[in-house]
Design an enzyme around this catalytic site. Structure first.
Site, PDB file in Angstrom:
ATOM      1  N   ALA A  37     -15.929  -0.333   0.005  1.00 20.84           N
ATOM      2  CA  ALA A  37     -16.927   0.697  -0.360  1.00 20.84           C
ATOM      3  C   ALA A  37     -16.472   1.445  -1.606  1.00 20.84           C
ATOM      4  O   ALA A  37     -17.273   1.712  -2.517  1.00 20.84           O
ATOM      5  CB  ALA A  37     -17.126   1.661   0.811  1.00 20.84           C
ATOM      6  N   SER A  73     -12.583  -4.379  -7.731  1.00 23.76           N
ATOM      7  CA  SER A  73     -11.947  -5.488  -6.986  1.00 23.76           C
ATOM      8  C   SER A  73     -13.007  -6.488  -6.566  1.00 23.76           C
ATOM      9  O   SER A  73     -14.170  -6.122  -6.338  1.00 23.76           O
ATOM     10  CB  SER A  73     -11.267  -4.950  -5.730  1.00 23.76           C
ATOM     11  OG  SER A  73     -10.916  -6.023  -4.874  1.00 23.76           O
ATOM     12  N   TYR A 117     -11.996   0.305   1.597  1.00 21.35           N
ATOM     13  CA  TYR A 117     -11.572  -0.144   0.261  1.00 21.35           C
ATOM     14  C   TYR A 117     -12.755  -0.790  -0.478  1.00 21.35           C
ATOM     15  O   TYR A 117     -13.016  -0.497  -1.651  1.00 21.35           O
ATOM     16  CB  TYR A 117     -10.422  -1.134   0.438  1.00 21.35           C
ATOM     17  CG  TYR A 117      -9.835  -1.693  -0.835  1.00 21.35           C
ATOM     18  CD1 TYR A 117      -8.940  -0.948  -1.601  1.00 21.35           C
ATOM     19  CD2 TYR A 117     -10.149  -2.988  -1.262  1.00 21.35           C
ATOM     20  CE1 TYR A 117      -8.380  -1.486  -2.757  1.00 21.35           C
ATOM     21  CE2 TYR A 117      -9.589  -3.523  -2.411  1.00 21.35           C
ATOM     22  CZ  TYR A 117      -8.709  -2.774  -3.157  1.00 21.35           C
ATOM     23  OH  TYR A 117      -8.153  -3.298  -4.303  1.00 21.35           O
ATOM     24  N   LYS A 173     -14.483   0.330  -3.977  1.00 22.82           N
ATOM     25  CA  LYS A 173     -14.476  -0.546  -5.152  1.00 22.82           C
ATOM     26  C   LYS A 173     -15.900  -0.908  -5.593  1.00 22.82           C
ATOM     27  O   LYS A 173     -16.162  -1.104  -6.782  1.00 22.82           O
ATOM     28  CB  LYS A 173     -13.650  -1.809  -4.867  1.00 22.82           C
ATOM     29  CG  LYS A 173     -12.164  -1.512  -4.678  1.00 22.82           C
ATOM     30  CD  LYS A 173     -11.554  -0.925  -5.943  1.00 22.82           C
ATOM     31  CE  LYS A 173     -10.093  -0.627  -5.843  1.00 22.82           C
ATOM     32  NZ  LYS A 173      -9.529  -0.110  -7.099  1.00 22.82           N
ATOM     33  N   SER A 195       2.866   2.884 -12.948  1.00 24.71           N
ATOM     34  CA  SER A 195       4.294   2.683 -12.654  1.00 24.71           C
ATOM     35  C   SER A 195       4.621   1.277 -12.180  1.00 24.71           C
ATOM     36  O   SER A 195       5.756   0.843 -12.274  1.00 24.71           O
ATOM     37  CB  SER A 195       4.762   3.703 -11.609  1.00 24.71           C
ATOM     38  OG  SER A 195       4.018   3.551 -10.414  1.00 24.71           O
ATOM     39  N   ASN A 235      -6.819   2.848 -13.010  1.00 26.35           N
ATOM     40  CA  ASN A 235      -6.243   1.696 -12.306  1.00 26.35           C
ATOM     41  C   ASN A 235      -5.704   2.044 -10.921  1.00 26.35           C
ATOM     42  O   ASN A 235      -5.714   1.186 -10.032  1.00 26.35           O
ATOM     43  CB  ASN A 235      -5.120   1.109 -13.184  1.00 26.35           C
ATOM     44  CG  ASN A 235      -4.197   0.211 -12.403  1.00 26.35           C
ATOM     45  OD1 ASN A 235      -4.536  -0.930 -12.086  1.00 26.35           O
ATOM     46  ND2 ASN A 235      -3.023   0.728 -12.037  1.00 26.35           N
ATOM     47  N   ASP A 261      -1.359  13.448  -8.219  1.00 25.24           N
ATOM     48  CA  ASP A 261      -2.282  12.836  -7.255  1.00 25.24           C
ATOM     49  C   ASP A 261      -3.689  12.913  -7.849  1.00 25.24           C
ATOM     50  O   ASP A 261      -4.261  13.994  -7.962  1.00 25.24           O
ATOM     51  CB  ASP A 261      -2.207  13.585  -5.920  1.00 25.24           C
ATOM     52  CG  ASP A 261      -3.123  12.979  -4.879  1.00 25.24           C
ATOM     53  OD1 ASP A 261      -3.890  12.043  -5.215  1.00 25.24           O
ATOM     54  OD2 ASP A 261      -3.083  13.446  -3.728  1.00 25.24           O
ATOM     55  N   ILE A 312      -4.111 -10.749  -6.708  1.00 23.93           N
ATOM     56  CA  ILE A 312      -3.090 -10.634  -7.759  1.00 23.93           C
ATOM     57  C   ILE A 312      -1.735 -10.307  -7.123  1.00 23.93           C
ATOM     58  O   ILE A 312      -1.669  -9.511  -6.166  1.00 23.93           O
ATOM     59  CB  ILE A 312      -3.486  -9.524  -8.779  1.00 23.93           C
ATOM     60  CG1 ILE A 312      -4.923  -9.702  -9.289  1.00 23.93           C
ATOM     61  CG2 ILE A 312      -2.485  -9.476  -9.944  1.00 23.93           C
ATOM     62  CD1 ILE A 312      -5.216 -10.977 -10.055  1.00 23.93           C
TER      63      ILE A 312
HETATM   64  P1  NAP Z   1       0.178  -1.223  -6.618  1.00 25.92           P
HETATM   65  O1  NAP Z   1       1.193  -2.202  -7.089  1.00 25.92           O
HETATM   66  O2  NAP Z   1       0.201  -0.763  -5.208  1.00 25.92           O
HETATM   67  O3  NAP Z   1       0.193   0.040  -7.606  1.00 25.92           O
HETATM   68  C1  NAP Z   1      -0.674   1.116  -7.388  1.00 25.92           C
HETATM   69  C2  NAP Z   1      -0.417   2.192  -8.410  1.00 25.92           C
HETATM   70  O4  NAP Z   1      -1.313   3.290  -8.134  1.00 25.92           O
HETATM   71  C3  NAP Z   1       0.996   2.751  -8.343  1.00 25.92           C
HETATM   72  O5  NAP Z   1       1.437   3.067  -9.641  1.00 25.92           O
HETATM   73  C4  NAP Z   1       0.808   4.029  -7.536  1.00 25.92           C
HETATM   74  O6  NAP Z   1       1.783   4.990  -7.826  1.00 25.92           O
HETATM   75  C5  NAP Z   1      -0.552   4.487  -8.037  1.00 25.92           C
HETATM   76  N1  NAP Z   1      -1.193   5.439  -7.140  1.00 25.92           N
HETATM   77  C6  NAP Z   1      -1.512   5.255  -5.839  1.00 25.92           C
HETATM   78  N2  NAP Z   1      -2.088   6.358  -5.338  1.00 25.92           N
HETATM   79  C7  NAP Z   1      -2.134   7.259  -6.345  1.00 25.92           C
HETATM   80  C8  NAP Z   1      -2.607   8.595  -6.453  1.00 25.92           C
HETATM   81  N3  NAP Z   1      -3.161   9.238  -5.411  1.00 25.92           N
HETATM   82  N4  NAP Z   1      -2.488   9.235  -7.641  1.00 25.92           N
HETATM   83  C9  NAP Z   1      -1.914   8.609  -8.701  1.00 25.92           C
HETATM   84  N5  NAP Z   1      -1.458   7.354  -8.665  1.00 25.92           N
HETATM   85  C10 NAP Z   1      -1.561   6.677  -7.497  1.00 25.92           C
HETATM   86  O7  NAP Z   1      -1.308  -1.793  -6.828  1.00 25.92           O
HETATM   87  P2  NAP Z   1      -1.873  -2.973  -7.760  1.00 25.92           P
HETATM   88  O8  NAP Z   1      -1.979  -4.181  -6.924  1.00 25.92           O
HETATM   89  O9  NAP Z   1      -1.182  -2.998  -9.064  1.00 25.92           O
HETATM   90  O10 NAP Z   1      -3.378  -2.436  -7.947  1.00 25.92           O
HETATM   91  C11 NAP Z   1      -3.813  -1.731  -9.100  1.00 25.92           C
HETATM   92  C12 NAP Z   1      -5.331  -1.604  -9.017  1.00 25.92           C
HETATM   93  O11 NAP Z   1      -5.912  -2.913  -8.944  1.00 25.92           O
HETATM   94  C13 NAP Z   1      -5.804  -0.874  -7.749  1.00 25.92           C
HETATM   95  O12 NAP Z   1      -6.923  -0.090  -8.053  1.00 25.92           O
HETATM   96  C14 NAP Z   1      -6.200  -2.004  -6.818  1.00 25.92           C
HETATM   97  O13 NAP Z   1      -7.160  -1.590  -5.889  1.00 25.92           O
HETATM   98  C15 NAP Z   1      -6.758  -2.992  -7.817  1.00 25.92           C
HETATM   99  N6  NAP Z   1      -6.782  -4.370  -7.343  1.00 25.92           N
HETATM  100  C16 NAP Z   1      -5.619  -5.007  -6.991  1.00 25.92           C
HETATM  101  C17 NAP Z   1      -5.681  -6.319  -6.545  1.00 25.92           C
HETATM  102  C18 NAP Z   1      -4.459  -7.096  -6.150  1.00 25.92           C
HETATM  103  O14 NAP Z   1      -4.638  -8.231  -5.652  1.00 25.92           O
HETATM  104  N7  NAP Z   1      -3.272  -6.595  -6.335  1.00 25.92           N
HETATM  105  C19 NAP Z   1      -6.920  -6.969  -6.454  1.00 25.92           C
HETATM  106  C20 NAP Z   1      -8.068  -6.285  -6.825  1.00 25.92           C
HETATM  107  C21 NAP Z   1      -7.976  -4.990  -7.269  1.00 25.92           C
HETATM  108  P3  NAP Z   1       2.992   5.275  -6.765  1.00 25.92           P
HETATM  109  O15 NAP Z   1       3.519   3.966  -6.307  1.00 25.92           O
HETATM  110  O16 NAP Z   1       3.925   6.106  -7.566  1.00 25.92           O
HETATM  111  O17 NAP Z   1       2.313   6.030  -5.643  1.00 25.92           O
END
Ligand code: NAP
Length: 241
Positions: free
Chosen positions: A151, A136, A149, A153, A7, A84, A57, A182
């Protein structure tokens, strides 16, 4: 393709990248008010692709099983799974509650187990499939206040390599992408001081865009990555080499 957390942020960018190639997309999110999901669906529909959103979920084993049965009834197979979705529940270990630990591990690691286990049944039958797990940089180098987090990842990397070995003979590749810092809602929440510290460590001198991660995810699902499995691809501007 099925993507969790489609989303917003990196997940939304992945949906849009796959949409460019005309993929049929089912994405999962978890927000009860569904605003971001509706926005993403709107953009995908405008792009003229078949897309569906489902509130789920991913930490619930039975709900994930049921969801994939529905997907298979409608689409007959899953070619690509992008694990993701992820959350942060930051605290120094001294202050971290059991609930903060459990939540991060349940969503980030058990969620990947649940979705992968449910998706591979049809992939094994078809003798083809691509699984891309979002880890990550923190899973590789650690981070203060993120032991839960990190652990989860790092766990994704071990999971990716094990499942890659199990499924390589079945025509299924399993790889991980490890983004650095990001620009998404997840990082918006960080205190300015933490952002500055991260930025100072990035050789390319800037935060990454979700689209830059999505390009790598898409490539891993493409024909270009046919002979690649069990790998971790770092998309981090040089933060970790
Ligand atoms: P984000 O903007 O917070 O988006 C997270 C997404 O995961 C949202 O669509 C959220 O849906 C969904 N989500 C969360 N809990 C959920 C659950 N229990 N069941 C189903 N969906 C769930 O995060 P992002 O930054 O895009 O991160 C995406 C991935 O990249 C994550 O795994 C994160 O750990 C990884 N990552 C991010 C970064 C960074 O710098 N941003 C760096 C390294 C890794 P709702 O909002 O509807 O709950």
């Amino acid at each position: 393709m099925v993507i969790t957390g489609g989303s917003k942020g990196i997940g939304r960018a992945c949906c849009l990248r796959f949409a460019k190639e005309g993929a049929r997309i089912v994405f999962v999110h978890c927000d009860p008010d569904e605003i971001a999901a509706h926005e993403t669906l709107g953009v995908l529909e405008k792009a003229g692709v078949e897309a569906k959103a489902r509130k789920l979920d991913i930490s619930s084993f039975s709900a994930v099983e049921e969801f994939f049965q529905e997907v298979l009834r409608e689409f007959h197979r899953v070619d690509v799974l992008v694990n993701n979705a992820g959350i942060t529940r930051d605290a120094l270990l001294m202050r971290m509650s059991e609930d903060q630990w459990d939540q991060a591990l349940l969503v980030n690691l058990k969620g990947v187990f649940n979705c992968t286990k449910a998706a591979i049944r049809s992939m094994v039958k078809e003798r083809r499939g691509r699984i891309i797990n979002i880890s990550s940089v923190v899973g590789q180098i650690g981070n203060i206040g993120q032991s839960n987090y990190a652990a989860s990842k790092a766990g994704i990397i071990g999971f990716t390599k094990s499942v890659a070995r199990e499924l390589a003979g079945r025509g299924i590749t399993v790889n991980a992408v490890a983004p650095g810092f990001i620009n998404t809602e997840m990082t918006e929440r960080l205190p300015e001081k933490v952002k500055e510290t991260f930025l100072a460590q990035i050789p390319m001198g800037r935060i990454g865009d979700p689209e830059e991660v999505a390009e790598t995810v898409y490539w891993l699902a493409s024909i270009g990555a046919n002979y690649l499995t069990g790998q971790v691809i770092h998309v981090n501007g040089g933060l970790y080499m």
